[in-house]
Motif scaffolding. Sequence first.
Motif, PDB file in Angstrom:
ATOM      1  N   VAL A  69       0.838  -1.202   0.000  1.00 50.24           N
ATOM      2  CA  VAL A  69       0.000   0.000   0.000  1.00 50.24           C
ATOM      3  C   VAL A  69       0.872   1.251   0.000  1.00 50.24           C
ATOM      4  O   VAL A  69       0.604   2.226  -0.739  1.00 50.24           O
ATOM      5  CB  VAL A  69      -0.959  -0.017   1.218  1.00 50.24           C
ATOM      6  N   VAL A  70       1.929   1.251   0.773  1.00 48.89           N
ATOM      7  CA  VAL A  70       2.822   2.424   0.824  1.00 48.89           C
ATOM      8  C   VAL A  70       3.519   2.608  -0.514  1.00 48.89           C
ATOM      9  O   VAL A  70       3.597   3.733  -1.039  1.00 48.89           O
ATOM     10  CB  VAL A  70       3.836   2.262   1.979  1.00 48.89           C
ATOM     11  N   LEU A  71       4.047   1.523  -1.093  1.00 53.71           N
ATOM     12  CA  LEU A  71       4.714   1.645  -2.394  1.00 53.71           C
ATOM     13  C   LEU A  71       3.746   2.106  -3.478  1.00 53.71           C
ATOM     14  O   LEU A  71       4.092   2.933  -4.333  1.00 53.71           O
ATOM     15  CB  LEU A  71       5.338   0.308  -2.792  1.00 53.71           C
ATOM     16  N   ARG A  72       2.529   1.598  -3.451  1.00 52.82           N
ATOM     17  CA  ARG A  72       1.529   2.011  -4.443  1.00 52.82           C
ATOM     18  C   ARG A  72       1.228   3.499  -4.306  1.00 52.82           C
ATOM     19  O   ARG A  72       1.108   4.225  -5.313  1.00 52.82           O
ATOM     20  CB  ARG A  72       0.276   1.187  -4.230  1.00 52.82           C
ATOM     21  N   SER A  73       1.110   3.952  -3.072  1.00 48.93           N
ATOM     22  CA  SER A  73       0.842   5.372  -2.840  1.00 48.93           C
ATOM     23  C   SER A  73       2.017   6.221  -3.319  1.00 48.93           C
ATOM     24  O   SER A  73       1.820   7.272  -3.948  1.00 48.93           O
ATOM     25  CB  SER A  73       0.602   5.611  -1.351  1.00 48.93           C
ATOM     26  N   ARG A  76       2.089   6.253  -7.155  1.00 47.97           N
ATOM     27  CA  ARG A  76       0.998   7.049  -7.703  1.00 47.97           C
ATOM     28  C   ARG A  76       1.346   8.538  -7.624  1.00 47.97           C
ATOM     29  O   ARG A  76       1.135   9.287  -8.582  1.00 47.97           O
ATOM     30  CB  ARG A  76      -0.290   6.784  -6.935  1.00 47.97           C
ATOM     31  N   ASP A  77       1.915   8.979  -6.479  1.00 42.15           N
ATOM     32  CA  ASP A  77       2.291  10.366  -6.342  1.00 42.15           C
ATOM     33  C   ASP A  77       3.448  10.700  -7.299  1.00 42.15           C
ATOM     34  O   ASP A  77       3.502  11.802  -7.849  1.00 42.15           O
ATOM     35  CB  ASP A  77       2.757  10.665  -4.900  1.00 42.15           C
ATOM     36  N   HIS A  78       4.333   9.764  -7.537  1.00 42.68           N
ATOM     37  CA  HIS A  78       5.449  10.014  -8.417  1.00 42.68           C
ATOM     38  C   HIS A  78       4.980  10.161  -9.857  1.00 42.68           C
ATOM     39  O   HIS A  78       5.480  11.001 -10.623  1.00 42.68           O
ATOM     40  CB  HIS A  78       6.437   8.838  -8.318  1.00 42.68           C
TER      41      HIS A  78
END
Length: 81
Positions: A69-73, A76-78
């Motif tokens: 979840v943290v990596l996906r977030s 996504r922001d990147h």
Amino acid sequence: MFLPKYPDNPTPPPAHTHAPADPAPVRRTLPQISISPGAVATVLVGGVVLTALLAAVAVTAISVTIAAVVLRSMLRDHHRR
């Protein structure tokens, strides 16, 4: 003097013709199971080990989920910038 006295007309003993009112129940014995202390200790240790493994798998699954979840977030922001 010490001779027994028998009756003049001997009567035959009464015949036993009735069944008992409440027959005794048949008792069945269970086979005796002897469990050694070593077997009990083995089962307890095995249970503790399996519980620890289950807990380790659960903690690992939760950690991987949080990391995903943290990596996906972060990704996504990147991509938005």
